[in-house]
Write a protein that holds these residues in place. Sequence first.
Motif, PDB file in Angstrom:
ATOM      1  N   GLU A  18       0.900  -1.418   0.463  1.00 11.69           N
ATOM      2  CA  GLU A  18      -0.318  -0.494   0.503  1.00 11.69           C
ATOM      3  C   GLU A  18       0.638   1.435  -0.452  1.00 11.69           C
ATOM      4  OE1 GLU A  18      -2.243   0.060   3.514  1.00 11.69           O
ATOM      5  OE2 GLU A  18      -0.512  -0.586   4.853  1.00 11.69           O
ATOM      6  N   LYS A  19       2.400   1.316   0.371  1.00 13.37           N
ATOM      7  CA  LYS A  19       2.711   2.240   0.308  1.00 13.37           C
ATOM      8  C   LYS A  19       3.579   3.032  -0.716  1.00 13.37           C
ATOM      9  CE  LYS A  19       2.803   3.004   5.474  1.00 13.37           C
ATOM     10  NZ  LYS A  19       3.260   2.276   6.864  1.00 13.37           N
ATOM     11  N   THR A  20       3.749   1.899  -2.109  1.00 18.68           N
ATOM     12  CA  THR A  20       4.453   1.540  -2.744  1.00 18.68           C
ATOM     13  C   THR A  20       3.417   2.183  -4.462  1.00 18.68           C
ATOM     14  OG1 THR A  20       4.152  -0.625  -3.099  1.00 18.68           O
ATOM     15  CG2 THR A  20       5.793  -0.004  -1.786  1.00 18.68           C
ATOM     16  N   SER A  21       3.922   2.620  -5.483  1.00 15.35           N
ATOM     17  CA  SER A  21       3.439   2.546  -6.299  1.00 15.35           C
ATOM     18  C   SER A  21       3.388   1.546  -7.471  1.00 15.35           C
ATOM     19  CB  SER A  21       3.956   4.252  -6.773  1.00 15.35           C
ATOM     20  OG  SER A  21       4.926   3.990  -7.459  1.00 15.35           O
ATOM     21  N   PHE A  22       3.128   0.313  -7.081  1.00 15.35           N
ATOM     22  CA  PHE A  22       3.985  -0.704  -8.121  1.00 15.35           C
ATOM     23  C   PHE A  22       2.431  -0.065  -9.251  1.00 15.35           C
ATOM     24  CE2 PHE A  22       6.319  -2.653  -4.786  1.00 15.35           C
ATOM     25  CZ  PHE A  22       7.890  -2.376  -5.353  1.00 15.35           C
ATOM     26  N   GLY A  23       2.308  -0.950  -9.605  1.00 12.45           N
ATOM     27  CA  GLY A  23       1.336  -1.341 -11.020  1.00 12.45           C
ATOM     28  C   GLY A  23       0.914  -3.437 -11.190  1.00 12.45           C
ATOM     29  N   ILE A  24       0.039  -3.393 -11.149  1.00  7.68           N
ATOM     30  CA  ILE A  24      -0.127  -4.932 -11.041  1.00  7.68           C
ATOM     31  C   ILE A  24      -0.443  -5.241 -12.129  1.00  7.68           C
ATOM     32  CG2 ILE A  24      -0.932  -6.752  -9.955  1.00  7.68           C
ATOM     33  CD1 ILE A  24      -0.858  -4.896  -6.396  1.00  7.68           C
ATOM     34  N   GLU A  25      -0.105  -6.242 -12.885  1.00  7.88           N
ATOM     35  CA  GLU A  25      -0.814  -6.452 -14.091  1.00  7.88           C
ATOM     36  C   GLU A  25      -1.198  -8.161 -14.557  1.00  7.88           C
ATOM     37  OE1 GLU A  25      -2.136  -3.988 -16.433  1.00  7.88           O
ATOM     38  OE2 GLU A  25      -0.915  -2.527 -15.281  1.00  7.88           O
ATOM     39  N   HIS A  26      -2.584  -8.349 -14.811  1.00  5.25           N
ATOM     40  CA  HIS A  26      -2.832  -9.884 -15.125  1.00  5.25           C
ATOM     41  C   HIS A  26      -2.439 -10.583 -16.861  1.00  5.25           C
ATOM     42  CE1 HIS A  26      -6.444 -13.013 -15.907  1.00  5.25           C
ATOM     43  NE2 HIS A  26      -4.816 -13.554 -15.391  1.00  5.25           N
ATOM     44  N   ILE A  27      -0.796 -10.964 -16.880  1.00  6.09           N
ATOM     45  CA  ILE A  27      -0.094 -11.462 -18.118  1.00  6.09           C
ATOM     46  C   ILE A  27      -0.200 -13.007 -18.547  1.00  6.09           C
ATOM     47  CG2 ILE A  27       0.884  -9.498 -18.055  1.00  6.09           C
ATOM     48  CD1 ILE A  27       3.019 -11.379 -16.684  1.00  6.09           C
ATOM     49  N   GLY A  28       0.303 -13.578 -19.722  1.00  3.66           N
ATOM     50  CA  GLY A  28      -0.275 -14.718 -19.524  1.00  3.66           C
ATOM     51  C   GLY A  28      -1.820 -15.391 -20.015  1.00  3.66           C
ATOM     52  N   SER A  29      -1.639 -16.556 -20.398  1.00  2.00           N
ATOM     53  CA  SER A  29      -2.696 -17.343 -20.984  1.00  2.00           C
ATOM     54  C   SER A  29      -3.895 -17.277 -20.116  1.00  2.00           C
ATOM     55  CB  SER A  29      -2.737 -19.014 -21.249  1.00  2.00           C
ATOM     56  OG  SER A  29      -1.951 -19.133 -20.151  1.00  2.00           O
TER      57      SER A  29
END
Length: 58
Positions: A18-29
């Motif tokens: 929560e204290k970061t600016s990470f982006g989270i993406e759904h990848i793969g099949s």
Amino acid sequence: MNGIQYEEEKKRLQALFEKTSFGIEHIGSTAVFSLAAKPVLDLMIGSKHLKAERLTFK
């Protein structure tokens, strides 16, 4: 695995980071609707400011 499971995992990871600016993406099949896929959810976590993010974990 599907988009709903991705959203659930994304929320869990966002709470953890929560204290970061990470982006989270759904990848793969599993990210491709109606494509045959193994029951494994592939996620990619990225940051535009990795150097600053490293300080968060020290």
